[in-house]
Write an enzyme that holds these catalytic residues in place. Structure first.
Site, PDB file in Angstrom:
ATOM      1  N   GLY A  30       0.862  -1.188   0.000  1.00 49.72           N
ATOM      2  CA  GLY A  30       0.000   0.000   0.000  1.00 49.72           C
ATOM      3  C   GLY A  30       0.898   1.237   0.000  1.00 49.72           C
ATOM      4  CB  ILE A  40       3.383   2.771   4.663  1.00 52.80           C
ATOM      5  CG1 ILE A  40       2.466   3.872   5.195  1.00 52.80           C
ATOM      6  CG2 ILE A  40       4.683   2.729   5.464  1.00 52.80           C
ATOM      7  CD1 ILE A  40       1.974   3.674   6.623  1.00 52.80           C
ATOM      8  CB  THR A  53       6.711   0.411  10.989  1.00 53.43           C
ATOM      9  OG1 THR A  53       6.684   0.002   9.616  1.00 53.43           O
ATOM     10  CG2 THR A  53       8.128   0.686  11.409  1.00 53.43           C
ATOM     11  CB  SER A  54       2.269  -3.136  10.146  1.00 57.73           C
ATOM     12  OG  SER A  54       2.620  -4.377  10.742  1.00 57.73           O
ATOM     13  NE  ARG A  55      -2.719  -0.550  14.417  1.00 53.80           N
ATOM     14  CZ  ARG A  55      -2.319   0.636  13.956  1.00 53.80           C
ATOM     15  NH1 ARG A  55      -1.037   0.872  13.730  1.00 53.80           N
ATOM     16  NH2 ARG A  55      -3.192   1.593  13.739  1.00 53.80           N
ATOM     17  CD  GLU A  74       1.698  -0.860  20.110  1.00 55.38           C
ATOM     18  OE1 GLU A  74       1.108   0.234  20.230  1.00 55.38           O
ATOM     19  OE2 GLU A  74       2.092  -1.296  19.026  1.00 55.38           O
ATOM     20  CG  HIS A 100       2.480   2.544  17.659  1.00 57.57           C
ATOM     21  ND1 HIS A 100       1.469   1.632  17.767  1.00 57.57           N
ATOM     22  CD2 HIS A 100       2.337   3.090  16.409  1.00 57.57           C
ATOM     23  CE1 HIS A 100       0.741   1.624  16.659  1.00 57.57           C
ATOM     24  NE2 HIS A 100       1.255   2.497  15.811  1.00 57.57           N
ATOM     25  CB  ALA A 114       6.157   4.629  12.293  1.00 60.64           C
TER      26      ALA A 114
HETATM   27  C1  DGY Z   1      -1.629   4.655  12.336  1.00 66.27           C
HETATM   28  O1  DGY Z   1      -1.922   5.774  11.907  1.00 66.27           O
HETATM   29  O2  DGY Z   1      -2.324   3.667  12.174  1.00 66.27           O
HETATM   30  C2  DGY Z   1      -0.314   4.555  13.080  1.00 66.27           C
HETATM   31  O3  DGY Z   1      -0.090   3.329  13.621  1.00 66.27           O
HETATM   32  C3  DGY Z   1      -0.175   5.643  14.119  1.00 66.27           C
HETATM   33  O4  DGY Z   1       0.133   6.774  13.428  1.00 66.27           O
END
Ligand code: DGY
Length: 328
Positions: free
Chosen positions: A159, A161, A239-241, A270, A289, A291
């Site tokens: 996507g 990112i 850096t996702s979930r 988290e 968290h 990013a």
């Molecule tokens: C989101 O926007 O989903 C990020 O994890 C936090 O900015």
């Protein structure tokens, strides 16, 4: 007796920038001022009297909360991800749900790349080494890392990112593989990335970077089996979930040396508990968290969330709405 006609809105935390000031001119605004999020009970209590909520990824909006909030018309999440919200339940109750796609794409890709470089070249370990007074001489074997230039990057989810990470990887001379529901010919032409299946991606990536939303399909996408299939010594960047990676399997793979290291901006759960084994492993780079955490991006996210909310409260479809069928 005067009666206010302004809709009541509850915002679950202070937000950076001008957005809340703008919101306050149009609605009856209540902002949760504490550093930590409102408790579940408090959020339900506030939602019960509200027509709009501005939420963060720490705030769960589910059927139970919605049942107590018959007047609710909009939930605006200050995030691109919305796995904290039961969208189907919102849609059933004709509550619009907004999010902030696009606002954080480049900032999040910058940070994913910071983690890639930081993990591969052991930046946090080097910093700790110098600060601890351990630096006694230049050494040919000190803190040897992995080259990013020329390495194969495996991107999971192409996507916004994921694609922005691929563009950065091209500048670093990396070979780029990716997996996504379908191939992205434009991305392939732009950065020379190649679409592969999951097994090929796991087998060939020196560095695997995750960029998928958390859904029932992506929960523990990286589990025991996947970690076994990864190239020995490979690096994992998330850096996702947090829920996209099975945390127990991750610790096992790191302890067993199967995985070379992991850089995690997101974890399950988290915040990461202080007694988590991940805290003690030297080949793990951790961040809370952040990013999307630049001044400009967080201001933009707040502003988009307010625009989404105001539109929904005026009966218009928000510019970024994840359940537009509410307005059909
Ligand atoms: C989101 O926007 O989903 C990020 O994890 C936090 O900015």
């Amino acid at each position: 007796m005067t009666r206010t006609v302004r809709p009541r809105v509850f915002v679950t935390r202070q937000l950076p920038g001008e957005a809340l000031g703008r919101l306050g001119e149009r609605v009856d605004l209540r902002v949760w001022e504490e550093e930590l999020p409102p408790s579940r009970d408090r959020l339900m209590e506030e939602a019960a009297g509200a027509e709009g909520l501005v939420t963060l990824l720490t705030d769960r909006v589910d059927a139970r909360l919605l049942a107590l909030a018959p007047g609710l018309r909009a939930v605006s999440n200050v995030a691109v991800g919305y796995d904290n919200i039961d969208v189907a339940a919102c849609t059933r109750q004709r509550v619009a749900v907004g999010n902030t796609p696009g606002a954080l794409t480049e900032t999040s890709a910058d940070f994913a790349f910071a983690l890639i470089l930081g993990l591969a070249r052991r930046v946090a370990e080097a910093d700790a080494y110098v600060r601890a007074g351990k630096w006694r001489t230049w050494s040919p074997t000190l803190l040897l890392g992995t080259d990013v230039y020329g390495a194969t990057l495996g991107i999971v989810g192409a996507g916004g990112i994921g694609a922005a990470v691929a563009r950065r990887a091209r500048g670093f001379g990396m070979r780029i593989l990716y997996t996504s529901r379908e191939p992205k010919p434009a991305l392939e032409a732009e950065v020379g990335a190649r679409w592969v299946d999951k097994a090929t991606l796991l087998a060939q990536a020196d560095i695997l970077s995750l960029h998928v939303p958390l859904t029932p399909q992506t929960r523990h996408w990286v589990g025991r089996e996947e970690l076994r299939e990864m190239k020995p010594g490979a690096l994992l960047v998330n850096t996702s979930r947090g829920g996209v990676v099975d945390p127990e399997a991750l610790v096992e793979a790191l302890r067993g040396g199967r995985l070379g290291g992991a850089a995690l901006d997101v974890t399950e759960p988290e915040p990461l508990p202080v007694d988590s084994p991940l805290m003690t492993l030297p080949n793990v780079l951790l961040a809370p968290h952040i990013a999307s955490a630049s001044h400009a991006t967080r201001g933009r996210m707040a502003s988009m969330a307010v625009d989404n909310l105001l539109a929904a409260l005026e009966g218009r479809r928000p510019p970024h709405c994840v359940n537009p069928e509410v307005f059909a």
